[in-house]
Motif scaffolding. Structure first.
Motif, PDB file in Angstrom:
ATOM      1  N   GLY A   1      -6.878   1.372 118.157  1.00 51.32           N
ATOM      2  CA  GLY A   1      -5.929   2.638 117.794  1.00 51.32           C
ATOM      3  C   GLY A   1      -6.868   3.558 117.607  1.00 51.32           C
ATOM      4  N   ASP A   2      -8.057   3.456 117.073  1.00 51.36           N
ATOM      5  CA  ASP A   2      -8.902   4.607 116.803  1.00 51.36           C
ATOM      6  C   ASP A   2      -9.255   5.337 118.194  1.00 51.36           C
ATOM      7  OD1 ASP A   2      -9.184   3.935 114.086  1.00 51.36           O
ATOM      8  OD2 ASP A   2     -11.387   3.184 114.344  1.00 51.36           O
ATOM      9  N   PHE A   3      -9.338   4.668 119.338  1.00 48.17           N
ATOM     10  CA  PHE A   3      -9.716   5.504 120.470  1.00 48.17           C
ATOM     11  C   PHE A   3      -8.284   5.275 121.469  1.00 48.17           C
ATOM     12  CE2 PHE A   3     -13.773   5.105 118.501  1.00 48.17           C
ATOM     13  CZ  PHE A   3     -14.222   6.128 118.889  1.00 48.17           C
ATOM     14  N   PHE A   4      -8.618   4.296 122.270  1.00 46.71           N
ATOM     15  CA  PHE A   4      -7.482   4.459 123.463  1.00 46.71           C
ATOM     16  C   PHE A   4      -6.479   3.506 123.187  1.00 46.71           C
ATOM     17  CE2 PHE A   4     -11.641   5.045 125.744  1.00 46.71           C
ATOM     18  CZ  PHE A   4     -11.365   6.335 126.365  1.00 46.71           C
ATOM     19  N   ASP A   5      -6.215   2.756 122.109  1.00 46.99           N
ATOM     20  CA  ASP A   5      -4.938   1.747 121.730  1.00 46.99           C
ATOM     21  C   ASP A   5      -4.670   1.252 123.154  1.00 46.99           C
ATOM     22  OD1 ASP A   5      -2.885   0.396 120.802  1.00 46.99           O
ATOM     23  OD2 ASP A   5      -1.887   2.255 120.234  1.00 46.99           O
ATOM     24  N   ALA A   6      -5.684   0.147 123.804  1.00 51.35           N
ATOM     25  CA  ALA A   6      -5.360  -0.544 125.007  1.00 51.35           C
ATOM     26  C   ALA A   6      -4.128  -1.390 125.105  1.00 51.35           C
ATOM     27  CB  ALA A   6      -6.426  -1.374 125.253  1.00 51.35           C
ATOM     28  N   GLU A   7      -3.746  -1.853 123.864  1.00 53.84           N
ATOM     29  CA  GLU A   7      -2.483  -2.505 123.823  1.00 53.84           C
ATOM     30  C   GLU A   7      -1.023  -1.811 124.018  1.00 53.84           C
ATOM     31  OE1 GLU A   7      -0.260  -5.340 120.766  1.00 53.84           O
ATOM     32  OE2 GLU A   7      -2.425  -5.590 120.477  1.00 53.84           O
ATOM     33  N   THR A   8      -1.272  -0.553 123.628  1.00 53.17           N
ATOM     34  CA  THR A   8      -0.211   0.447 123.696  1.00 53.17           C
ATOM     35  C   THR A   8      -0.104   0.911 124.857  1.00 53.17           C
ATOM     36  OG1 THR A   8       0.519   0.476 121.365  1.00 53.17           O
ATOM     37  CG2 THR A   8       1.336   2.159 122.678  1.00 53.17           C
ATOM     38  N   TYR A   9      -1.074   1.351 125.325  1.00 53.41           N
ATOM     39  CA  TYR A   9      -1.431   2.266 126.429  1.00 53.41           C
ATOM     40  C   TYR A   9      -2.602   1.600 127.225  1.00 53.41           C
ATOM     41  CZ  TYR A   9       0.595   5.729 123.311  1.00 53.41           C
ATOM     42  OH  TYR A   9       1.520   6.110 122.358  1.00 53.41           O
ATOM     43  N   PRO A  10      -2.114   0.834 128.269  1.00 51.23           N
ATOM     44  CA  PRO A  10      -3.027  -0.065 128.856  1.00 51.23           C
ATOM     45  C   PRO A  10      -3.708   0.474 130.160  1.00 51.23           C
ATOM     46  CG  PRO A  10      -0.844  -0.669 129.551  1.00 51.23           C
ATOM     47  CD  PRO A  10      -0.779   0.332 128.376  1.00 51.23           C
ATOM     48  N   THR A  11      -3.488   1.765 130.389  1.00 51.34           N
ATOM     49  CA  THR A  11      -3.894   2.475 131.677  1.00 51.34           C
ATOM     50  C   THR A  11      -4.181   3.987 131.426  1.00 51.34           C
ATOM     51  OG1 THR A  11      -1.614   3.007 132.946  1.00 51.34           O
ATOM     52  CG2 THR A  11      -2.786   0.819 133.395  1.00 51.34           C
ATOM     53  N   ILE A  12      -5.250   4.482 132.282  1.00 52.77           N
ATOM     54  CA  ILE A  12      -5.467   5.719 132.315  1.00 52.77           C
ATOM     55  C   ILE A  12      -5.142   6.271 133.665  1.00 52.77           C
ATOM     56  CG2 ILE A  12      -7.232   7.497 132.361  1.00 52.77           C
ATOM     57  CD1 ILE A  12      -8.590   5.985 130.288  1.00 52.77           C
ATOM     58  N   ASN A  13      -4.209   7.268 133.761  1.00 52.17           N
ATOM     59  CA  ASN A  13      -3.543   7.324 135.341  1.00 52.17           C
ATOM     60  C   ASN A  13      -3.865   8.908 135.558  1.00 52.17           C
ATOM     61  OD1 ASN A  13      -2.080   5.149 135.358  1.00 52.17           O
ATOM     62  ND2 ASN A  13      -0.941   5.630 133.811  1.00 52.17           N
ATOM     63  N   PHE A  14      -4.298   9.114 137.059  1.00 48.90           N
ATOM     64  CA  PHE A  14      -4.373  10.503 137.590  1.00 48.90           C
ATOM     65  C   PHE A  14      -3.439  10.675 138.615  1.00 48.90           C
ATOM     66  CE2 PHE A  14      -6.319  13.220 140.601  1.00 48.90           C
ATOM     67  CZ  PHE A  14      -6.292  14.634 139.895  1.00 48.90           C
ATOM     68  N   VAL A  15      -2.691  11.595 138.733  1.00 46.56           N
ATOM     69  CA  VAL A  15      -1.893  11.972 139.796  1.00 46.56           C
ATOM     70  C   VAL A  15      -2.314  13.426 140.365  1.00 46.56           C
ATOM     71  CG1 VAL A  15       0.427  12.351 140.786  1.00 46.56           C
ATOM     72  CG2 VAL A  15      -0.132  10.406 139.184  1.00 46.56           C
ATOM     73  N   SER A  16      -2.823  13.527 141.514  1.00 49.57           N
ATOM     74  CA  SER A  16      -3.062  14.810 141.950  1.00 49.57           C
ATOM     75  C   SER A  16      -1.934  15.738 142.158  1.00 49.57           C
ATOM     76  CB  SER A  16      -3.885  14.935 143.410  1.00 49.57           C
ATOM     77  OG  SER A  16      -3.176  14.477 144.422  1.00 49.57           O
ATOM     78  N   THR A  17      -2.046  17.015 142.072  1.00 54.11           N
ATOM     79  CA  THR A  17      -1.018  18.043 142.215  1.00 54.11           C
ATOM     80  C   THR A  17      -1.071  18.934 143.376  1.00 54.11           C
ATOM     81  OG1 THR A  17      -1.853  19.410 140.349  1.00 54.11           O
ATOM     82  CG2 THR A  17      -0.020  18.015 139.667  1.00 54.11           C
ATOM     83  N   GLY A  18      -2.439  18.906 143.826  1.00 57.72           N
ATOM     84  CA  GLY A  18      -2.896  19.767 145.044  1.00 57.72           C
ATOM     85  C   GLY A  18      -4.477  19.826 145.241  1.00 57.72           C
ATOM     86  N   VAL A  19      -4.944  20.281 146.080  1.00 61.25           N
ATOM     87  CA  VAL A  19      -6.301  20.262 146.650  1.00 61.25           C
ATOM     88  C   VAL A  19      -6.510  21.885 146.988  1.00 61.25           C
ATOM     89  CG1 VAL A  19      -7.984  19.663 148.287  1.00 61.25           C
ATOM     90  CG2 VAL A  19      -6.248  18.002 147.377  1.00 61.25           C
ATOM     91  N   ARG A  20      -7.559  22.433 146.428  1.00 59.12           N
ATOM     92  CA  ARG A  20      -8.120  24.022 146.753  1.00 59.12           C
ATOM     93  C   ARG A  20      -9.484  23.924 147.226  1.00 59.12           C
ATOM     94  NH1 ARG A  20      -8.587  26.489 141.773  1.00 59.12           N
ATOM     95  NH2 ARG A  20      -8.646  24.451 140.512  1.00 59.12           N
TER      96      ARG A  20
END
Length: 187
Positions: free
Chosen positions: A83-102
């Motif tokens: 929990g000091d950093f990523f709290d992997a148990e509660t938040y197991p993933t980092i996600n990215f979804v693009s909204t556009g390309v310029r």
């Protein structure tokens, strides 16, 4: 502003691409002790790219598994999962979804929403095509590098410690670098 078309990118093909994890890397770096950088990777990740007939109509979704963080130091990796950093148990993933390309002059920028520790913020990746080609097994591949800089506190990553010599243990900025190779899905 120069407008790029698929025809002006040698080897470009429209379609759906799946990341090749054995030839890709999701990494990061952060200042440590204010004198050097610590680098790390996420060992398990996935991404799908959909390239449009017009490259500016392309999109990407990506996920990294937090529990697979690796900074080449087991105790630090364990601390990063807490929990000091990523709290992997509660938040197991980092996600990215693009909204556009310029495209700005000769540079491609991929805008999107990055979610870390349950916090979603807009980010922009500088995207550099590496090229296209066929591997020895007949798979059509694309290579690229994507890079962005984020402020870790924006995502609730606020742990730090004051140094006796002045300054802080960790820098505020984190550079995320993705080296990717992806295969065009065969229809």
């Amino acid at each position: 502003m120069t407008q790029t078309t698929a025809a002006s990118i040698p080897g470009y093909k429209a379609g759906t691409w799946t990341i090749d994890p054995t030839h890709s890397e999701v990494g990061f770096s952060i200042r440590h002790l204010m004198i050097s950088k610590v680098k790390g990777t996420f060992e398990k990740f996935d991404a799908t790219f959909v390239t449009g007939e017009n490259p500016l109509d392309s999109s990407v979704t990506a996920t990294a598994q937090v529990v697979t963080i690796d900074t080449n130091q087991a105790d630090r990796d364990g601390h990063l999962r807490t929990g000091d950093f990523f709290d992997a148990e509660t938040y197991p993933t980092i996600n990215f979804v693009s909204t556009g390309v310029r495209q700005v002059e000769d540079d491609f920028l991929v805008d999107g929403n990055l979610t870390i520790k349950g916090v979603t913020k807009p980010v922009t990746f500088d995207f550099e095509f590496g090229g296209f080609g066929t591997d020895p097994y007949g798979n059509y591949k694309a290579g690229a590098t994507a890079k962005t800089e984020v402020t870790r506190a924006d995502f609730g990553l606020t742990y730090n410690a004051a140094l006796e010599t002045g300054g802080m243990l960790l820098g505020e900025k984190v550079i995320i670098t993705i080296e990717l190779q992806a295969a065009l899905n065969q229809a």
